[in-house]
Design a protein around this motif. Sequence first.
Motif, PDB file in Angstrom:
ATOM      1  N   THR A 193     -51.291   5.775 -65.511  1.00 11.96           N
ATOM      2  CA  THR A 193     -50.669   7.004 -65.021  1.00 11.96           C
ATOM      3  C   THR A 193     -51.305   8.192 -65.734  1.00 11.96           C
ATOM      4  OG1 THR A 193     -48.577   5.859 -64.609  1.00 11.96           O
ATOM      5  CG2 THR A 193     -48.509   8.262 -64.732  1.00 11.96           C
ATOM      6  N   ARG A 194     -51.882   9.091 -64.947  1.00 13.90           N
ATOM      7  CA  ARG A 194     -52.653  10.232 -65.461  1.00 13.90           C
ATOM      8  C   ARG A 194     -51.966  11.531 -65.070  1.00 13.90           C
ATOM      9  NH1 ARG A 194     -58.656  10.346 -63.145  1.00 13.90           N
ATOM     10  NH2 ARG A 194     -57.431  10.506 -61.219  1.00 13.90           N
ATOM     11  N   VAL A 195     -51.800  12.431 -66.041  1.00 18.36           N
ATOM     12  CA  VAL A 195     -51.140  13.710 -65.756  1.00 18.36           C
ATOM     13  C   VAL A 195     -52.182  14.808 -65.615  1.00 18.36           C
ATOM     14  CG1 VAL A 195     -48.948  13.104 -66.823  1.00 18.36           C
ATOM     15  CG2 VAL A 195     -50.733  14.097 -68.240  1.00 18.36           C
ATOM     16  N   GLY A 196     -51.917  15.719 -64.674  1.00 13.18           N
ATOM     17  CA  GLY A 196     -52.881  16.783 -64.390  1.00 13.18           C
ATOM     18  C   GLY A 196     -52.941  17.854 -65.450  1.00 13.18           C
ATOM     19  N   ARG A 197     -51.875  18.017 -66.223  1.00 12.50           N
ATOM     20  CA  ARG A 197     -51.829  19.075 -67.243  1.00 12.50           C
ATOM     21  C   ARG A 197     -51.956  18.474 -68.643  1.00 12.50           C
ATOM     22  NH1 ARG A 197     -46.431  22.127 -65.628  1.00 12.50           N
ATOM     23  NH2 ARG A 197     -47.064  23.559 -67.306  1.00 12.50           N
ATOM     24  N   GLU A 198     -52.863  17.515 -68.748  1.00 10.36           N
ATOM     25  CA  GLU A 198     -53.096  16.834 -70.010  1.00 10.36           C
ATOM     26  C   GLU A 198     -53.934  17.698 -70.944  1.00 10.36           C
ATOM     27  OE1 GLU A 198     -52.263  15.008 -72.458  1.00 10.36           O
ATOM     28  OE2 GLU A 198     -52.286  13.092 -71.332  1.00 10.36           O
ATOM     29  N   ALA A 199     -53.780  17.491 -72.244  1.00 10.07           N
ATOM     30  CA  ALA A 199     -54.642  18.154 -73.223  1.00 10.07           C
ATOM     31  C   ALA A 199     -56.082  17.696 -73.000  1.00 10.07           C
ATOM     32  CB  ALA A 199     -54.195  17.806 -74.637  1.00 10.07           C
ATOM     33  N   PRO A 200     -57.050  18.614 -73.070  1.00  8.20           N
ATOM     34  CA  PRO A 200     -58.441  18.256 -72.747  1.00  8.20           C
ATOM     35  C   PRO A 200     -58.983  17.094 -73.574  1.00  8.20           C
ATOM     36  CG  PRO A 200     -58.208  20.641 -72.851  1.00  8.20           C
ATOM     37  CD  PRO A 200     -56.905  20.066 -73.329  1.00  8.20           C
ATOM     38  N   ASP A 201     -58.645  17.020 -74.870  1.00  9.70           N
ATOM     39  CA  ASP A 201     -59.208  15.946 -75.686  1.00  9.70           C
ATOM     40  C   ASP A 201     -58.655  14.587 -75.274  1.00  9.70           C
ATOM     41  OD1 ASP A 201     -56.719  16.711 -76.636  1.00  9.70           O
ATOM     42  OD2 ASP A 201     -57.226  16.448 -78.749  1.00  9.70           O
ATOM     43  N   ILE A 202     -57.372  14.536 -74.871  1.00 13.65           N
ATOM     44  CA  ILE A 202     -56.805  13.275 -74.395  1.00 13.65           C
ATOM     45  C   ILE A 202     -57.368  12.928 -73.019  1.00 13.65           C
ATOM     46  CG2 ILE A 202     -54.679  12.104 -73.732  1.00 13.65           C
ATOM     47  CD1 ILE A 202     -53.214  13.707 -75.839  1.00 13.65           C
ATOM     48  N   ALA A 203     -57.472  13.930 -72.143  1.00 15.75           N
ATOM     49  CA  ALA A 203     -58.033  13.692 -70.811  1.00 15.75           C
ATOM     50  C   ALA A 203     -59.442  13.126 -70.898  1.00 15.75           C
ATOM     51  CB  ALA A 203     -58.029  14.991 -70.009  1.00 15.75           C
ATOM     52  N   ALA A 204     -60.207  13.558 -71.891  1.00 11.72           N
ATOM     53  CA  ALA A 204     -61.574  13.055 -72.053  1.00 11.72           C
ATOM     54  C   ALA A 204     -61.574  11.565 -72.369  1.00 11.72           C
ATOM     55  CB  ALA A 204     -62.291  13.829 -73.153  1.00 11.72           C
ATOM     56  N   THR A 205     -60.580  11.091 -73.143  1.00  7.97           N
ATOM     57  CA  THR A 205     -60.534   9.655 -73.450  1.00  7.97           C
ATOM     58  C   THR A 205     -60.200   8.841 -72.199  1.00  7.97           C
ATOM     59  OG1 THR A 205     -58.165   9.464 -74.067  1.00  7.97           O
ATOM     60  CG2 THR A 205     -59.701  10.265 -75.764  1.00  7.97           C
ATOM     61  N   VAL A 206     -59.367   9.410 -71.335  1.00  8.93           N
ATOM     62  CA  VAL A 206     -59.026   8.730 -70.090  1.00  8.93           C
ATOM     63  C   VAL A 206     -60.242   8.673 -69.171  1.00  8.93           C
ATOM     64  CG1 VAL A 206     -57.573   8.836 -68.025  1.00  8.93           C
ATOM     65  CG2 VAL A 206     -56.590   9.338 -70.273  1.00  8.93           C
ATOM     66  N   ALA A 207     -60.966   9.775 -69.079  1.00  6.79           N
ATOM     67  CA  ALA A 207     -62.165   9.797 -68.236  1.00  6.79           C
ATOM     68  C   ALA A 207     -63.194   8.779 -68.719  1.00  6.79           C
ATOM     69  CB  ALA A 207     -62.763  11.204 -68.235  1.00  6.79           C
ATOM     70  N   ASP A 208     -63.381   8.687 -70.021  1.00  3.53           N
ATOM     71  CA  ASP A 208     -64.333   7.706 -70.567  1.00  3.53           C
ATOM     72  C   ASP A 208     -63.872   6.282 -70.282  1.00  3.53           C
ATOM     73  OD1 ASP A 208     -65.873   9.765 -71.524  1.00  3.53           O
ATOM     74  OD2 ASP A 208     -65.168   9.606 -73.597  1.00  3.53           O
ATOM     75  N   PHE A 209     -62.573   6.044 -70.351  1.00  7.37           N
ATOM     76  CA  PHE A 209     -62.029   4.718 -70.059  1.00  7.37           C
ATOM     77  C   PHE A 209     -62.286   4.339 -68.599  1.00  7.37           C
ATOM     78  CE2 PHE A 209     -58.532   2.020 -68.594  1.00  7.37           C
ATOM     79  CZ  PHE A 209     -58.510   1.003 -69.548  1.00  7.37           C
TER      80      PHE A 209
END
Length: 506
Positions: free
Chosen positions: A438-454
């Motif tokens: 589950t991915r949130v659109g208003r995530e902190a950029p540093d956390i969002a980057a870990t999700v994108a890499d995953f």
Amino acid sequence: MTVFILVSEAHTGGWIWHDVAAQLRESGARACPVTLTGMGGGGAVAGPGTDLETHVEDVLRAVDAAGDAAEVVLVGHGYGIHPVAGAADRRPERVARVVHLDAGIPRDGDPALALVPDPAVGEQLRHTAGRPGDGGLVAPPGRDGWQRWGSLDGVAEEALARLARLAAPQPAGTLTQPLRLSGAGAGVPSTGVLCTANGSTLARVEALAGFGDPRLRALVDPRVTFFELATGHWPMLSAPAELAGVLLRAAAGEGYRLRGAEAELPPHLRPFLMDLPERPRERHGRVDLHLPDADGPRPAVVLVHGGPVPAGVRPTPRDWSCFTGYGRYLAGLGAVGAVVDHRLHGMADFARAADDIAEAVELVRGDPRVDGDRVALWFFSGGGLLAADWLAAPPAWLRCVAATYPVLAPLPNWGMVEARFRPAAALRTAGSLPVVLTRVGREAPDIAATVADFLSAAEGFGARVEVVDVPHGRHGFETLDPTDESRAAAARAAGSVLRHLGLVTS
């Protein structure tokens, strides 16, 4: 006149403040960059007795040299906050403010090593005597290793080359000697300057303060202010003008003040986004079982909270609205919802937390009301790293792994995390294990980057990942954003997990 006494990160000296000091002086203030003993040109040479107390004395000399008429502002960057805190404790009447520049809050008895983000430092210390007065030195990182001390976001190649060229070995005793504080400096006003590209943000500080940990109550004192800088751990190199401006504003008492606990309920204690009926709940050690109205063994979902969560937080996560809410919701759909209170209290605790989860899983699987061959694990936030073990070697009974607004790699200032906890790398051997993310659109950029890499790794390894998006949701949307979009996303994620467990949901 305001006098800024500037004390820098490990391995560096007063030279690193050159551009910031020039900006401060142009504004009419005095700037005194300190080169601590043993830290390069302009400072005293380190002898066999150089330790943290030596560096505290260095800062004290700078405070005393400022003159009685000066308004002294002590600025500690990274490691530098330790000698700064020691000096403020000895001269509280001389210090107008302490600025924590992308630095922690050292406490009495803490060695600086406790707040060092680079695990390689601890390894080096194991190969030296590492005791105060032994004369051991910790080598600075190589040119490509500085990111282990904090994000290099915004640092130009030329500045990075200068950092590597001028870096000095750090006397081991400065890192291992406990800081001694009497408490006299506790009343000195303070300011935290948070470098957002290094993982420090106002939102995270406010969340920590909202946990109710008594050690963090001082953060809501009106004498404590905060600023954010949109850069990495080295703002004196990446954003000197902006940093100088923030320091001048901090000296004037400006900055964001955290809201007191009485202002409103902290997010983790606000109501869950669904109004759910009570369900039977049983407490077994670290595990709460939310039980369905059903006969015979039922599949189970083990809910793993995030963190680190300070040890003093009350109530503990299994009583937070998010997890009682999901536990009830899953029980209402026919599964056992199991919530684990694990001991992820600091960056060095991931292995201990992983053991807590493994123990909880065995407890859940051994309960006669649970079908031990149909179990899912659902990880939240900073608990996402704990999914790595299960992805790397999924047992036959593990039918699904879920992750909601997860942190899927250590953040820039999480350097002490063992290499074992890397979910993206673990996907290599995950096989056909389903993952519901589950991915949130208003995530902190540093956390969002870990999700994108995953997700990129998942594509490369051919892993089975279903993404549930909450376009307008925030980290913790279950209590922050009780919207139809959020409710639909939570229901979709839970429904997908239960389908993988063989339960049909409507």
